[in-house]
Scaffold this motif. Structure first.
Motif, PDB file in Angstrom:
ATOM      1  N   PRO A   1       5.046 -55.195  -1.841  1.00  0.00           N
ATOM      2  CA  PRO A   1       6.001 -56.309  -2.006  1.00  0.00           C
ATOM      3  C   PRO A   1       6.175 -56.803  -3.444  1.00  0.00           C
ATOM      4  O   PRO A   1       7.306 -57.109  -3.837  1.00  0.00           O
ATOM      5  CB  PRO A   1       5.406 -57.394  -1.099  1.00  0.00           C
ATOM      6  CG  PRO A   1       4.677 -56.638  -0.044  1.00  0.00           C
ATOM      7  CD  PRO A   1       4.093 -55.436  -0.737  1.00  0.00           C
ATOM      8  N   PRO A   2       5.121 -56.908  -4.294  1.00  0.00           N
ATOM      9  CA  PRO A   2       5.362 -57.442  -5.639  1.00  0.00           C
ATOM     10  C   PRO A   2       6.379 -56.645  -6.446  1.00  0.00           C
ATOM     11  O   PRO A   2       7.283 -57.219  -7.062  1.00  0.00           O
ATOM     12  CB  PRO A   2       3.967 -57.404  -6.280  1.00  0.00           C
ATOM     13  CG  PRO A   2       3.035 -57.561  -5.128  1.00  0.00           C
ATOM     14  CD  PRO A   2       3.660 -56.751  -4.031  1.00  0.00           C
ATOM     15  N   ALA A   3       6.252 -55.321  -6.493  1.00  0.00           N
ATOM     16  CA  ALA A   3       7.217 -54.509  -7.248  1.00  0.00           C
ATOM     17  C   ALA A   3       8.614 -54.671  -6.673  1.00  0.00           C
ATOM     18  O   ALA A   3       9.605 -54.779  -7.419  1.00  0.00           O
ATOM     19  CB  ALA A   3       6.798 -53.040  -7.232  1.00  0.00           C
ATOM     20  N   PHE A   4       8.708 -54.690  -5.360  1.00  0.00           N
ATOM     21  CA  PHE A   4      10.006 -54.851  -4.695  1.00  0.00           C
ATOM     22  C   PHE A   4      10.619 -56.211  -5.025  1.00  0.00           C
ATOM     23  O   PHE A   4      11.795 -56.307  -5.409  1.00  0.00           O
ATOM     24  CB  PHE A   4       9.811 -54.697  -3.183  1.00  0.00           C
ATOM     25  CG  PHE A   4      11.080 -54.888  -2.376  1.00  0.00           C
ATOM     26  CD1 PHE A   4      11.923 -53.818  -2.134  1.00  0.00           C
ATOM     27  CD2 PHE A   4      11.413 -56.130  -1.863  1.00  0.00           C
ATOM     28  CE1 PHE A   4      13.093 -53.990  -1.397  1.00  0.00           C
ATOM     29  CE2 PHE A   4      12.573 -56.309  -1.128  1.00  0.00           C
ATOM     30  CZ  PHE A   4      13.413 -55.228  -0.892  1.00  0.00           C
ATOM     31  N   ILE A   5       9.820 -57.281  -4.938  1.00  0.00           N
ATOM     32  CA  ILE A   5      10.360 -58.627  -5.106  1.00  0.00           C
ATOM     33  C   ILE A   5      10.699 -58.916  -6.566  1.00  0.00           C
ATOM     34  O   ILE A   5      11.727 -59.545  -6.854  1.00  0.00           O
ATOM     35  CB  ILE A   5       9.375 -59.674  -4.544  1.00  0.00           C
ATOM     36  CG1 ILE A   5       9.171 -59.455  -3.037  1.00  0.00           C
ATOM     37  CG2 ILE A   5       9.899 -61.085  -4.774  1.00  0.00           C
ATOM     38  CD1 ILE A   5       8.056 -60.293  -2.431  1.00  0.00           C
ATOM     39  N   TYR A   6       9.854 -58.477  -7.493  1.00  0.00           N
ATOM     40  CA  TYR A   6      10.188 -58.703  -8.906  1.00  0.00           C
ATOM     41  C   TYR A   6      11.477 -57.978  -9.283  1.00  0.00           C
ATOM     42  O   TYR A   6      12.308 -58.501 -10.043  1.00  0.00           O
ATOM     43  CB  TYR A   6       9.041 -58.252  -9.810  1.00  0.00           C
ATOM     44  CG  TYR A   6       8.027 -59.348 -10.072  1.00  0.00           C
ATOM     45  CD1 TYR A   6       8.343 -60.432 -10.895  1.00  0.00           C
ATOM     46  CD2 TYR A   6       6.760 -59.305  -9.504  1.00  0.00           C
ATOM     47  CE1 TYR A   6       7.418 -61.445 -11.133  1.00  0.00           C
ATOM     48  CE2 TYR A   6       5.831 -60.309  -9.754  1.00  0.00           C
ATOM     49  CZ  TYR A   6       6.167 -61.369 -10.563  1.00  0.00           C
ATOM     50  OH  TYR A   6       5.260 -62.380 -10.802  1.00  0.00           O
ATOM     51  N   THR A   7      11.676 -56.767  -8.751  1.00  0.00           N
ATOM     52  CA  THR A   7      12.926 -56.057  -9.008  1.00  0.00           C
ATOM     53  C   THR A   7      14.098 -56.798  -8.386  1.00  0.00           C
ATOM     54  O   THR A   7      15.153 -56.966  -9.018  1.00  0.00           O
ATOM     55  CB  THR A   7      12.849 -54.629  -8.449  1.00  0.00           C
ATOM     56  OG1 THR A   7      11.782 -53.920  -9.077  1.00  0.00           O
ATOM     57  CG2 THR A   7      14.152 -53.884  -8.691  1.00  0.00           C
ATOM     58  N   ALA A   8      13.923 -57.236  -7.134  1.00  0.00           N
ATOM     59  CA  ALA A   8      14.987 -57.987  -6.471  1.00  0.00           C
ATOM     60  C   ALA A   8      15.327 -59.265  -7.239  1.00  0.00           C
ATOM     61  O   ALA A   8      16.495 -59.655  -7.341  1.00  0.00           O
ATOM     62  CB  ALA A   8      14.571 -58.325  -5.039  1.00  0.00           C
ATOM     63  N   ALA A   9      14.313 -59.912  -7.806  1.00  0.00           N
ATOM     64  CA  ALA A   9      14.542 -61.134  -8.591  1.00  0.00           C
ATOM     65  C   ALA A   9      15.322 -60.828  -9.863  1.00  0.00           C
ATOM     66  O   ALA A   9      16.197 -61.607 -10.275  1.00  0.00           O
ATOM     67  CB  ALA A   9      13.208 -61.795  -8.925  1.00  0.00           C
ATOM     68  N   PHE A  10      15.020 -59.698 -10.487  1.00  0.00           N
ATOM     69  CA  PHE A  10      15.739 -59.310 -11.700  1.00  0.00           C
ATOM     70  C   PHE A  10      17.221 -59.081 -11.408  1.00  0.00           C
ATOM     71  O   PHE A  10      18.091 -59.624 -12.108  1.00  0.00           O
ATOM     72  CB  PHE A  10      15.105 -58.047 -12.292  1.00  0.00           C
ATOM     73  CG  PHE A  10      15.927 -57.358 -13.337  1.00  0.00           C
ATOM     74  CD1 PHE A  10      16.226 -57.997 -14.539  1.00  0.00           C
ATOM     75  CD2 PHE A  10      16.408 -56.064 -13.136  1.00  0.00           C
ATOM     76  CE1 PHE A  10      16.991 -57.356 -15.519  1.00  0.00           C
ATOM     77  CE2 PHE A  10      17.165 -55.423 -14.106  1.00  0.00           C
ATOM     78  CZ  PHE A  10      17.459 -56.076 -15.293  1.00  0.00           C
TER      79      PHE A  10
END
Length: 475
Positions: free
Chosen positions: A20-29
């Motif tokens: 989830p962290p890699a996915f969410i940080y990308t989604a936030a970007f």
């Protein structure tokens, strides 16, 4: 959690980034870009990666987040960070590089680019804020199939240099290329051979090696000297893991520090202004090669900001570089009818080629070229496993308690000057420099020193690291 933004993007332990962290940080970007109106549905986002074992899996999570936002992820494969940045910029599109750069393989990271270049500190703050509101988001179970681009970004990157440096300009040079696990290990060989150099690949690895161009491992120092002793080389060159920082050694296998490589590069390109952090050598202002030296905090966002300032104030040719050797070309360079467009992200190939060009053009060994800049002897090292709060406590006391600083620096004659722009850089009354700074990418306290002789710099570094270790343990 170790995940945080530092001087080179988001970094942390692989165990805390994957999922989830890699996915969410990308989604936030991408949400940040969408909220600003700079990304429309169906827009492309280019994704690259280094050669770490964890990078392909994390790249899949990046693809999923981009696709889940209604955008098109484009897989560029394994390629140098500056090659990805160059291509995405030419396509007026954002990009994401999966890389931990030089840090150990148990860590990895994400480096984000807007269509116009690297994100800045304001962007980082917005991404963190958006991320906080998406913390319960779960990645899809099925992977998203990205579009695939192939070798085009790497080809354009190579053409950038082959079109600027004259064909055959490196003829007569014999260059060793320390390949290890650098993502540019093949493209370096191709470019050097394309410019006429005899190029010998060395030390190719099948596992990730954390080559740090600011703090070389003893193994790397020994390898460079052994290769130089075994064969005749004019230089040995390499990069860090994602190839945005160069490693250059002279014909004796002696490492040439990154800020000196940057200075040689700026001189070859005819810069009238260099922009560089406070960690770069103090001699830059006095070497006589540059009309202006503009100092910044450590990190490419600050160097990029400084480049903008220099151009706004009338500088003609601006070259930025960091103490790690990564060069940011702030303005387009014209030479003999050939043009090299600005690229305001760290690059390793440009400084490597400029240093080799200086050797070929002057016919002088690299050690003599370097001596012209009259750099003070320098050394750098780090204390690993130091939590950021421990570093902050030590640095805060050193910066604000004059009696404390004078007492522990009494052996150097006391404190002459303190620069608090980034960490604590102390010029002692005996003119020697000791600079402590917490790493932005890992739990480390870094120490940089300057002295008249290399033997004294090495001794001073040992003293500085021992001092930092003792003071942190006491706290």
């Amino acid at each position: 959690m170790t995940l945080k933004f530092g001087t080179s993007g988001l970094r942390g332990l692989v165990s805390e980034l994957r999922g989830p962290p890699a996915f969410i940080y990308t989604a936030a970007f991408v949400r940040m870009l969408q909220d600003r109106g700079s990304l429309k549905e169906g827009s492309k986002v280019y994704v690259g990666r280094d050669l770490r074992a964890s990078s392909p899996e994390i790249a899949q999570l990046v693809h999923a987040a981009v696709g889940g936002a209604g955008l098109v992820p484009v897989d560029c494969g394994a390629l140098p960070t500056p090659a990805l940045a160059l291509y995405a910029n030419s396509e007026n599109a954002p990009a994401i590089m999966v890389t931990g750069s030089h840090i150990p393989e148990d860590r990895n990271g994400l480096k984000f680019y807007r269509a116009d270049g690297e994100i800045d500190k304001r962007d980082e703050g917005d991404i963190v804020q958006i991320h906080a509101g998406m913390k319960d988001t779960v990645p899809p179970r099925s992977p998203v199939e990205p579009a695939r681009l192939g070798a085009e970004p790497s080809r354009r990157y190579a053409e950038r240099f082959l079109g600027f440096f004259e064909k055959g300009s490196l003829s007569g040079l014999r260059v060793g290329v320390y390949q290890h696990s650098s993502v540019a290990r093949d493209i370096i060989v191709d470019i050097l051979r394309g410019l006429g150099a005899e190029t010998i690949p060395l030390g190719r690895a099948d596992h990730f090696i954390p080559v740090d161009t600011e703090a070389l491992r003893p193994e790397d120092v020994a390898l460079l000297k052994d290769w130089a002793a075994a064969e005749r080389f004019d230089a040995i060159v390499s990069t860090d893991g994602d190839s945005d920082r160069p490693l250059v050694a002279d014909n004796d296998g002696i490492f040439v520090r990154g800020d000196l490589v940057g200075a040689i590069t700026a001189n070859v390109l005819g810069a009238d202004c260099v922009v560089t952090p406070v960690t770069s050598n103090s001699a830059l202002e006095h070497c006589g090669h540059f009309a202006r030296v503009l100092r910044t905090r450590v990190g490419s966002p600050y160097v990029i900001e400084g480049i903008g300032t220099a151009l706004a104030e009338g500088a003609r040719c601006v070259v930025g570089f960091e103490a790690n050797g990564g060069v940011l070309l702030g303005s387009t360079v014209e030479k003999d009818g050939r043009s090299l467009p600005a690229l305001r992200t760290r690059d390793s190939l440009l400084p490597i080629l400029c240093v080799l060009s200086a050797i070929a053009t002057t016919g002088r060994p690299l050690a003599r070229i370097a001596a012209d800049f009259r750099f003070l002897a320098g050394a750098s090292g780090r204390l690993e496993g130091v939590p950021s709060e421990n570093s902050a406590s030590f640095l805060g006391k050193l910066a604000t308690d004059a009696a404390y600083a004078d007492k522990i620096f009494a052996v150097l004659g006391g404190v002459g000057n303190i620069d608090n722009r980034d960490g604590v850089r102390i010029t002692a009354r005996n003119a020697e420099v000791v600079h402590f700074r917490a790493s932005g990418n890992a739990p480390e306290l870094r120490c940089y020193v300057e002295a008249e002789a290399q033997s004294r710099a090495d001794e001073l570094l040992g003293w500085g690291l021992a001092l930092g270790r003792a003071q942190i343990l006491e706290s």
